[in-house]
Design a protein around this motif. Structure first.
Motif, PDB file in Angstrom:
ATOM      1  N   ASP A  27      -2.812  -9.108   6.296  1.00  0.00           N
ATOM      2  CA  ASP A  27      -1.768 -10.044   5.871  1.00  0.00           C
ATOM      3  C   ASP A  27      -0.721  -9.347   5.002  1.00  0.00           C
ATOM      4  N   TRP A  30       1.432  -7.346   7.371  1.00  0.00           N
ATOM      5  CA  TRP A  30       2.301  -8.249   8.121  1.00  0.00           C
ATOM      6  C   TRP A  30       3.486  -8.698   7.258  1.00  0.00           C
ATOM      7  N   LEU A  39       9.067  -6.833  12.142  1.00  0.00           N
ATOM      8  CA  LEU A  39       8.445  -7.832  13.011  1.00  0.00           C
ATOM      9  C   LEU A  39       9.457  -8.465  13.963  1.00  0.00           C
ATOM     10  N   LEU A  71      -1.321  -4.476  14.593  1.00  0.00           N
ATOM     11  CA  LEU A  71      -1.223  -5.906  14.344  1.00  0.00           C
ATOM     12  C   LEU A  71      -1.127  -6.603  15.696  1.00  0.00           C
ATOM     13  N   GLY A 104       8.457 -12.936   9.540  1.00  0.00           N
ATOM     14  CA  GLY A 104       7.006 -12.945   9.392  1.00  0.00           C
ATOM     15  C   GLY A 104       6.494 -14.103   8.565  1.00  0.00           C
ATOM     16  N   ARG A 107       4.430 -17.884  12.142  1.00  0.00           N
ATOM     17  CA  ARG A 107       3.708 -17.231  13.228  1.00  0.00           C
ATOM     18  C   ARG A 107       3.492 -18.240  14.350  1.00  0.00           C
TER      19      ARG A 107
END
Length: 376
Positions: A27, A30, A39, A71, A104, A107
């Protein structure tokens, strides 16, 4: 070196540095990748993305995997869902989802696989029908399996089938289903794969959705679906080649220093040649990966479809062999937690069967590319 090649190398270096400085928490990685713009590098700049393409997003995932920090949701949230919404979503859908997907902070999972349909998308049983009260709402009913990251996703882009207004035939349609929608439930599927992203079974029991939950036009059919599936195959190839590079890198470092008799074991051809062969196989798969990504970004969906399938096939075969050879190079240490290779045995094998099996890719190439008759 071309400008693009130079920029890609800078991107590779920056992503590798990010993976090196972030802790083991997925996390955290991310969130930081989103903050730095990695991302959403493929999403439109007007919605907070990088304005680049699947090529650049594949670079991000490959380098994270090469660093041992892949990821998986990069394959799903920005590559599949973000691409579909960017290409076919309404203005309201783009404004609602793309900025969050790029940053990000939001999701999205992707739900297509069903228990009884397998690789046959024409047998999907998840159906959508209009509510009978004249509201224009949709009612979605069905089941999905092996859906990644549903527990952390704000919504799932679900592939269902609806009746074509002109022909009466059932055609694919995509719906954004919020995680908290009434009638939408999910159950974790226990897996032997070591991954922070979990797999789930979904049940949709007359999930009521507003009219604008439908992504794109009602009768767009397969075009919208394959707009997401080609990036999925490309990104799976990036995941696999990065994993292969990681495995080979660990094995080479070990073979350079591990000494049993008078020289490091890497001096022995029985150790060196399999690693060299895997390096070649991974590099060849990477060439097809970036050919596929280039075709997709150029708007050649047909050419990208063929190349994406080939890239996924080549990368999966290469990474399975690379991981096996890496583990064998380390011997008993290859199965220890310390060296981080044993967990890749199952993960590498997954790329052979997901998101489409190697046999279905061989069917695709034999029918579409070689023109051979179908057996089904």
């Amino acid at each position: 070196m071309s400008t693009d090649a130079h920029e890609h190398q800078e991107l590779r270096s920056a992503v590798a540095a990010l993976a090196a400085r972030c802790g083991p928490d997925a996390d955290e990685l991310w969130a930081e990748a989103g903050r730095l713009g990695y991302l959403g590098v493929n999403l439109p700049a007007e919605y907070g993305g990088g304005g680049a393409g699947i090529t650049e997003l594949a670079v991000v995932l490959e380098e994270l995997a090469t660093a041992g920090r892949p990821l998986l949701l990069l394959v799903v949230s920005p590559a599949i869902c973000g691409t579909v919404i960017a290409r076919f979503g309404t203005g309201a859908q783009k404004r609602a989802w793309l900025p969050g997907l790029a940053a990000g902070t939001a999701r999205m999972a992707f739900g297509i696989t069903e228990p009884d349909a397998g690789s046959n998308a024409h047998r999907l049983s998840t159906t959508a029908r209009r509510a009978s009260d004249g509201s224009g709402d949709w009612l979605l009913t069905g089941r999905k399996v092996f859906i990644s990251g549903v527990d952390t996703a704000d919504a799932t882009l679900v592939v269902g089938r609806r009746e074509d207004a002109r022909t009466g035939r059932l055609r694919p349609a995509l719906f954004v289903v919020p995680r908290d929608a009434a009638g939408f439930t999910y159950r974790r599927i226990p897996m032997e794969v070591a991954s922070p992203e979990k797999q789930f079974e979904l049940v949709l029991d007359d999930v009521r959705l507003p009219a604008d939950a439908l992504v794109g036009e009602e009768d767009a059919g397969l075009e919208q679906l394959f707009a997401g599936l080609n990036p999925e195959r490309i990104m799976t190839a990036a995941f696999a080649t990065g994993m292969g590079r990681y495995a080979i890198g660990r094995a080479v470092a070990y073979a350079r220093t591990r000494q049993v008799w008078d020289v490091p074991i890497g001096a022995h051809q029985a150790v060196a040649h399999p690693l060299a062969q895997s390096h070649i196989e991974i590099e060849l798969a990477r060439l097809m990966l970036y050919k596929a990504a280039g075709l997709y970004d150029a708007g050649d969906d047909a050419g990208a479809g063929e190349a994406a399938n080939m890239a996924k096939y080549a990368a999966a075969e290469a990474v399975v062999r690379a991981v096996d050879r890496a583990v064998h190079t380390l011997g008993g240490n290859g199965l220890s937690t310390e060296y981080g290779l044993a967990s890749l045995i199952t993960a590498a094998r997954v790329t052979r069967v997901a998101p489409v099996s190697r046999e279905m890719i061989l069917n695709y190439v034999s029918h579409r590319t070689l023109g051979l008759p179908k057996s089904y």
